[in-house]
Design an enzyme around this catalytic site. Structure first.
Site, PDB file in Angstrom:
ATOM      1  N   CYS A 243       0.837  -1.206   0.000  1.00  0.00           N
ATOM      2  CA  CYS A 243       0.000   0.000   0.000  1.00  0.00           C
ATOM      3  C   CYS A 243       0.869   1.252   0.000  1.00  0.00           C
ATOM      4  CB  CYS A 243      -0.912   0.001   1.224  1.00  0.00           C
ATOM      5  SG  CYS A 243      -2.033   1.410   1.291  1.00  0.00           S
TER       6      CYS A 243
ATOM      7  N   ARG B  14     -12.707  -0.017  -4.748  1.00  0.00           N
ATOM      8  CA  ARG B  14     -12.155   0.023  -3.394  1.00  0.00           C
ATOM      9  C   ARG B  14     -11.782   1.449  -2.988  1.00  0.00           C
ATOM     10  NH1 ARG B  14      -7.764  -0.773   0.166  1.00  0.00           N
ATOM     11  NH2 ARG B  14      -8.275  -2.378   1.682  1.00  0.00           N
TER      12      ARG B  14
END
Length: 503
Positions: free
Chosen positions: A319, A418
């Site tokens: 991430c 998302r």
């Protein structure tokens, strides 16, 4: 003016557990790792309790049907990834619910017009020497033969030799019909001295494989997580765009629990999704939400009706949200803050909402820290991506086997839902990377090793269950110098020396 926190946000590596008194009962064998997955009222039992505090991340590179079955056998839950069509995700869930222990879906399949070179490439990729030959090269094509390592000699055969020329054809094979029980299958294997028994349907299409080695090594899974019909418990990810179509399909497929897959949960979109689910299904459908990093975010999702709440923004190994947007919070600090809010909410309302720590786990001991800080369970991506059961390819990189691993915020995942903030249906910029992780073998072996460490550390803290750990744990912040002191130092390590490498 803007609000400023007085203290810096901390990560797990900045903390250590201080040992507590260990009684004679403090043995790892006595440690109970059961933990609630969904909310419950004081004095009642949760609808779903896991036997280990581990769930797999809602990611294409992690949570497929094979990993879902393997993790359920160990006592945890997988959340099948939602960044695929409604039909495909529902089909995955249905296959997990329809899985029969000992009956394995073949993941090494080839067509009869393929070549020896194709066989060798498939073996290199999967590591399996037994290959089913089906009409279309899929796991459920019409079975036409089988190939094992005894059927060919690469040194004496042309790489262009067709599979049909050296396979054992169907008319010379032993196979069994779809209604064969596992005991019957094992009897056939031993009576006929087979290594593999294919199970086919009435049309001759492949259903499963039963292996001799599985019979020889199979043991009961004492922590296996099953529903009332003895089926594996499985979760699935949903988004805040197509929930009206996706949720009913997943419920029809038999899903046990849902989770909104989003990078940031403190939003109207999550409340709208939860409201729709409650309006159409009441409390019968269990759904988690997130992610949040503070008490305000927790309170918002708690009041919106979430069954569990995920904590963590930007801490995952793949991430780059913090790098791209400057948003997030150190995982340890975020978890401590949210768990405090969880406990206050429980005191006020009598409703306990489990907290899931999502991201920031680098070493196995970080899991014990997360539990001590208040997490009920952890959602893990990179950890599970390394195993045989994850859906990605095993590849050889400079002589080392690796597994592919990419983030849901990467262009490869194409999972714009998302990161949806009500704008265009696209991913404007990446919040995840495409990478590799070291291949680590089977899920079972690794999970058992990890949880052995967790149980041992809990005993050092004088705790025999997770709630007791949270009550008794003493944690201390550590300096940069003590981080160096905590590892091997001032010695020259041998090449084969064990190391606590990142997970």
């Amino acid at each position: 003016m803007a609000f400023y926190y007085d203290e810096p946000a901390h990560t797990f590596s900045e903390y250590l557990l201080v040992p507590g008194y260990s009684s004679e009962k403090c043995s790892p064998a006595n440690v109970d790792l059961r933990t609630p997955l969904v909310k419950y009222k004081k004095g009642e039992e949760p609808a779903i309790t896991m036997n280990i505090p581990m769930v797999s991340a809602i990611m294409q590179a992690v949570s497929g049907e094979k990993l879902a079955v393997a993790l359920s056998k160990e006592g945890g839950v997988s959340f099948i990834y939602g960044s695929q069509s409604v039909e495909d995700e529902a089909a995955m869930v249905a296959r997990v619910k329809g899985y029969r222990a000992g009956f394995v879906s073949s993941d090494s399949n080839i067509r009869p017009d393929s070549t020896l070179a194709d066989i060798l490439a498939l073996k290199e990729r999967t590591g399996h020497s037994t290959v089913a030959v089906t009409s279309d090269g899929t796991a459920n094509g019409k079975l036409e033969g089988i190939v094992t390592s005894r059927d060919y000699r690469p040194s004496r055969m042309s790489m262009d030799t067709k599979v049909r020329d050296f396979m054992t054809p169907i008319d010379k094979m032993v196979y069994a019909p779809k209604d064969t029980t596992l005991q019957q299958a094992n009897d056939i294997i031993w009576e006929k001295k087979l290594n593999t028994l294919p199970i086919v349907d009435d049309d001759g299409r492949m259903l499963y494989m039963v292996f001799r080695k599985d019979y020889a090594t199979h043991k009961e899974y004492p922590l296996e997580l099953l529903d009332s019909k003895k089926r594996h418990i499985v979760g699935a990810g949903i988004n805040t765009r197509d929930y009206a179509e996706r949720v009913p399909a997943l419920i029809d497929a038999g899903v046990d629990v849902l989770c909104i897959d989003s990078s940031e949960g403190y939003s109207a979109w999550q409340k709208i999704t939860l409201d729709w689910i409650r309006e159409h299904y009441g409390d019968s459908v269990k759904v988690g939400a997130g992610n949040v990093v503070d008490a305000e975010g927790f309170r918002f999702l708690a009041e919106a009706g979430a069954d569990f709440i995920k904590v963590g923004i930007g801490g995952g190994s793949i991430c780059i949200t913090r790098e791209q947007k400057g948003i997030g919070r150190g995982q340890a600090t975020a978890l401590i803050d949210v768990c405090k809010a969880r406990d206050e909410y429980f005191e006020e309302t009598g409703v306990y909402i489990p907290v899931c720590s999502d991201g920031g786990i680098v070493y196995d001991y970080h899991m014990t820290l997360a539990l001590a800080m208040g997490a009920d369970f952890m959602m893990l991506g990179r950890y599970f991506a390394r195993f045989d059961e994850s859906p990605t390819n095993k590849v050889n990189i400079n002589g080392t086997y690796m597994k592919e691993y990419w983030g849901e915020g990467s262009s490869r995942a194409r999972n714009w839902q998302r990161y949806d903030m009500g704008g265009a249906a696209k991913l404007s910029f990446e919040e995840g990377v495409d990478s590799y992780v070291p291949y680590a073998g089977s899920l079972k072996d690794n999970v058992n090793l990890t949880l052995a460490k967790v149980r041992s550390t809990m005993c050092n803290c004088g705790a025999l269950n997770i709630r007791e750990l949270q009550e008794k744990a003493k944690l201390t912040l550590v300096s940069a110098t003590s981080l160096v002191e905590g590892g091997a130092h001032d010695v020259m390590l041998k090449e084969n020396s064990n190391s606590n490498y990142p997970k």
